[in-house]
Design an enzyme around this catalytic site. Structure first.
Site, PDB file in Angstrom:
ATOM      1  N   HIS A 686       0.923  -1.101   0.019  1.00  0.00           N
ATOM      2  CA  HIS A 686      -0.044  -0.158  -0.042  1.00  0.00           C
ATOM      3  C   HIS A 686       0.841   1.372   0.212  1.00  0.00           C
ATOM      4  O   HIS A 686       0.539   2.348  -0.746  1.00  0.00           O
ATOM      5  CB  HIS A 686      -1.164   0.075   1.186  1.00  0.00           C
ATOM      6  CG  HIS A 686      -2.246  -0.518   0.892  1.00  0.00           C
ATOM      7  ND1 HIS A 686      -3.143  -0.215   0.176  1.00  0.00           N
ATOM      8  CD2 HIS A 686      -2.918  -1.739   1.294  1.00  0.00           C
ATOM      9  CE1 HIS A 686      -4.007  -0.727   0.079  1.00  0.00           C
ATOM     10  NE2 HIS A 686      -3.934  -1.661   0.632  1.00  0.00           N
ATOM     11  N   ASP A 786     -11.050  -6.707   0.897  1.00  0.00           N
ATOM     12  CA  ASP A 786     -10.792  -5.491   0.287  1.00  0.00           C
ATOM     13  C   ASP A 786     -11.539  -4.986  -1.056  1.00  0.00           C
ATOM     14  O   ASP A 786     -11.866  -4.104  -1.254  1.00  0.00           O
ATOM     15  CB  ASP A 786      -9.592  -5.261  -0.181  1.00  0.00           C
ATOM     16  CG  ASP A 786      -8.215  -4.517   0.931  1.00  0.00           C
ATOM     17  OD1 ASP A 786      -8.844  -4.160   1.970  1.00  0.00           O
ATOM     18  OD2 ASP A 786      -7.146  -4.718   0.701  1.00  0.00           O
TER      19      ASP A 786
END
Length: 859
Positions: A686, A786
């Site tokens: 990320h 997610d």
């Protein structure tokens, strides 16, 4: 003065210009000058590397490197683009190969310490006797490239006078300069610049050559102290008209300029403005005063125009829409160029290759200026690669490939093949203090420092609406072609041009998220009779207007649009406003537009950061005001959300504080090492500020090594390996003996994502006290949450899982209570109410009951 500096002085800042202090010059003002001076320390070295990886070609950065620990660290700064690095005189002999880019630094005025290329004198006090003696010596010997850094509290105007006497380069602290005429105790930056220019005109104006970022001359204007101050404050093209006074370029025509950089020429009698030009510079029907563009700049202009609105059937439009075709053409033309023989053939084929290569660049949002800047950056490197051809290309030409004599390095100057390993700590051997210190998240900027940055942006958008919002989008997203900050529904079909596979994936995720959040609806309003005749109730209503922030940055996140938009739709919110940073060409990713269409969004705000938050909190001419803002973001977005939620004038709430993404994996001897590593890396990619934690329950060295090997091997195959490397650098493996200890540490850490890769994982869930979302068992990777499982991925981070829930249907609802009493009910409860009102001395409260009771009894 012989110098390569854009201006004949440097600006000292405490951290890289991207984070410049705001109590003097702003970050933007420092950027315009292009001359930062920084103290390079091990503490900020990673920041410097990241800064240089983005901006090394833009700034003539000078660094005091005396605090760095090794020669490799200094060389790494030179490789990144530092124009000059200052080292201790005794270390200078290590850098003779780098010529005038490495200079000595001393703390006392001593001309004899200068190398043939110059000298930096720190803590220079113009009033000290040794300094005055140094000035006298320098006036007679006329040394070149003497840099002076003043002691604190030195009057900067006097300091500049002394530096000019000996043609020295003064280093001026950003905190002592300003563009605010009302600021006391600080020197106006415009006055400093004007101190250095010379004009032969009676009015004191100086000719100003205006160029675009590629260096193409657009025209000639004039500048004075008043206009340059305004240009610095607004970062716009502002000049001094010889007839009309202050002239803001484009104020009437709309052909505005964003000021990128300014410089003085070698004789200090001509100023140069580098600008991003919107529309034409010239008042005639031509791009610049010297005519239209030609060659490669003209091609860039055509390609940018084609990308915006290509004629039907245009070949260039087809290239923009068909990535595989463009890729094939680039490889085809490269091969034809390699096969060309005569000068004419080479020129012809090179032109074709440039056309397709520039189409690729424009398609990706890169400009010709970006390409040229990268060429400049490469020219600054001091570590040379061997220049061998790669793999299949070398093989095709019959070249034997050999290992490079020096390993390649990443942005942090670590070999790209260096082992990626998590720190280990054994909880049985460490104290609780040591354990907690090791598990600390990567440090974030202090709230005060962040608020100093976001508050002026919020105030500007609140005051100036669309104009300010567009200005920040032009500045931060480089989307200078954007003329409106909002796309309103219904969204044009051409903005949702997606392949069938992507549409199917979004639709599947949409249905699962909708199903899970629909199941969270309350069956009926709550009603409870607390005592005879006293009925209390509670019913829910949707929040009418919600703002949904969809981050941009290093990854496109249509999944976040789903996670926020679907529950808002299910809840029945009347107005959904999405906000997401546009691409540099002003467009929004089609996946986000498609999701906005599916959830019935009213509009998409083409902005990110604090400016998007402010627009939704207060509303603008084009952006609808909302009642609640939800969605993840960086430190600045979070600070902006919290700031507006505390402003009663905004009347807006937020979902939760949020920080960088994180995961904690608990693994026992039954866990598959490849699965464990994949879950850790799915969060590590990320961002460099993400953190991943592994709690290893009674694993031996062999089992731990198997996981370490998988982490390294899988990471090296990832396209975002540099980001992973940065994240893993502050990630930890904690060795524990029991599941009880593992859960204790997990609940104390309170992770955003908790993954249980243990035997009988479902039974462990009862022990979870603090977590954003839990993923149970080996077949449940965090990535299903997610995207497509149905649970929400907008979750509390940075330990806030101890106090906050993740986004759910209730996040878009509010609950209203009601009471309904009969006469009997009031009789039953009245005495208690009156007595408590009496205790609190609220007589009107007591009488409201008493009057009714007397009425019942006929009194």
């Amino acid at each position: 003065m012989e110098t390569e500096l854009p201006l004949p002085f440097l600006i000292s800042v405490a951290v890289p210009p991207g984070l410049a202090n705001l109590d003097g010059l702003t970050r933007e003002e420092v950027s315009l000058l292009g001359n930062p001076f920084l103290q390079a320390t091990p503490h900020i070295q990673e920041k410097l590397f990241r800064f240089f990886s983005r901006h090394n070609y833009e700034f003539h950065a000078h660094l005091d490197a005396t605090a760095l620990e090794s020669q490799d660290d200094v060389i790494a700064l030179l490789d990144r683009g530092a124009r000059k690095v200052f080292v201790a005189p005794e270390a200078l002999s290590q850098y003779t190969d780098f010529g005038d880019r490495v200079l000595p630094v001393v703390s006392k005025p001593d001309i004899s310490a200068a190398s043939e290329y110059g000298l930096l004198i720190k803590d220079f006090d113009p009033s000290a006797p040794e300094s005055q003696k140094f000035v006298e010596t320098a006036q007679s010997t006329k040394p070149k490239n003497i840099y002076l850094l003043p002691v604190a509290s030195t009057p900067l105007d006097k300091f500049i006078e002394v530096a000019q006497k000996i043609n020295a380069i003064p280093i001026l602290p950003s905190t002592g300069l300003t563009t605010d005429k009302t600021a006391t105790g600080k020197l106006l930056l415009s006055k400093v610049i004007a101190t250095y220019w010379t004009s032969d005109r009676q009015d004191g104006l100086i000719p100003t050559v205006v160029t675009d970022e590629a260096g193409v001359a657009l025209g000639l204007a004039y500048t004075g102290e008043e206009s340059i101050l305004e240009a610095l404050k607004t970062q716009k093209g502002v000049y001094q008209s010889r007839k009309r006074g202050l002239w803001v370029k484009g104020a009437t025509s709309g052909d505005t300029q964003e000021l990128v950089r300014l410089a003085l020429d070698c004789d200090n009698d001509t100023l140069k403005f580098v600008v991003k030009q919107k529309g034409r510079f010239c008042h005639l029907q031509q791009f610049g005063c010297f005519g239209n563009l030609n060659g490669i700049p003209a091609l860039e202009q055509v390609l940018q125009s084609r990308k915006q609105s290509a004629p039907e059937g245009s070949y260039t439009a087809r290239l923009f829409s068909d990535e595989k075709l463009l890729r094939a053409k680039i490889m085809e033309e490269a091969e034809e160029l390699c096969d060309a023989k005569t000068p004419q053939e080479v020129a012809f084929e090179a032109a074709d290759l440039i056309y397709f290569a520039l189409t690729k660049a424009i398609s990706a949002g890169a400009s010709l200026a970006d390409i040229e800047a990268n060429l400049d950056a490469k020219s600054l490197k001091v570590s040379r690669r061997p220049g061998n051809a790669k793999g299949k290309w070398a093989e095709k030409e019959g070249i034997k490939t050999e290992e490079a004599s020096q390993p390649k390095h990443n942005a942090a100057d670590k070999p790209v093949d260096a082992r990626i390993t998590m720190l280990r700590i054994d909880s049985a051997k460490a104290s609780e203090t040591e354990l907690l210190r090791t598990l600390q998240r990567p440090s974030q900027k202090s709230p005060d420092a962040i608020l100093k940055i976001v508050t002026p942006i919020i105030d500007d958008v609140r005051k100036n609406g669309d104009k300010a919002l567009l200005s920040y989008t032009h500045k931060f997203e480089k989307a200078t072609s954007l003329t409106s900050p909002v796309i309103k529904a219904p969204f044009p079909k051409e903005l949702m041009n997606l392949d069938a596979e992507t549409i199917k994936a979004i639709d599947t995720s949409y249905e699962n998220i909708k199903k899970f959040h629909s199941a969270q609806k309350e069956d009926k309003p709550l009603q409870v009779e607390t005592m005879p005749g006293v009925v209390c109730g509670r019913f829910s209503r949707p929040i009418e207007r919600v703002g949904l922030y969809i981050p941009g940055g290093t990854a496109v996140l249509p999944s976040t649009a789903l996670m926020l938009g679907v529950p808002a739709m299910v809840a029945g919110c009347k107005k959904l406003v999405l906000a997401s940073p546009p691409r540099s060409d002003g467009s929004i990713t089609p996946e986000i537009v498609y999701v906005a269409h599916k959830v019935g969004a009213e509009s998409i705000v083409l902005a990110g950061g604090a400016q998007a938050v402010a627009a939704m909190a207060y509303g603008t001419e084009s952006v609808s005001k909302v009642d609640k803002i939800l969605g993840p973001g960086n430190q600045f977005v979070t600070a902006a959300k919290m700031h507006v939620s505390n402003d009663t004038n905004a009347g807006v709430s937020i979902d939760m504080p949020a920080g960088p993404s994180e995961v904690l994996v608990i693994a026992d001897e039954n866990a598959n090492p490849a699965f464990v590593a994949s879950d850790l890396l799915s969060q590590a990619e990320h961002g460099v500020d993400s953190q991943v934690i592994l709690i290893a329950v009674d694993l031996n060295e062999e089992q731990l090594k198997a996981i370490d090997d998988e982490v390294h091997n899988q990471a090296m195959a990832l396209p975002r390996v540099d980001i992973v490397r940065g994240s893993i650098a502050h990630s930890v493996t904690v060795q524990v003996k029991t599941m009880e200890e593992a859960m204790r540490i997990s609940n104390e850490y309170a992770p955003e994502h908790l993954i249980l890769q243990v035997n009988d994982a479902a039974k462990i869930v009862d022990r979870v006290m603090n977590a954003g979302s839990v993923f149970i068992g080996e077949w449940t990777p965090e990535s299903v949450g997610d995207y497509s499982a149905g649970v929400n991925h907008s979750l509390p981070t940075y330990g806030f899982a101890k106090q906050y829930s993740g986004v759910n249907l209730a996040s878009f609802m509010k609950h209203i209570t009601c009471s309904n009493l009969t006469a009997e009910g009031l009789k039953n409860i009245g005495s208690a109410v009156m007595q408590l009102a009496k205790v609190e001395e609220l007589e009107a409260h007591r009488r409201a009951v008493e009057i009714r009771l007397k009425h019942m009894s006929g009194q």
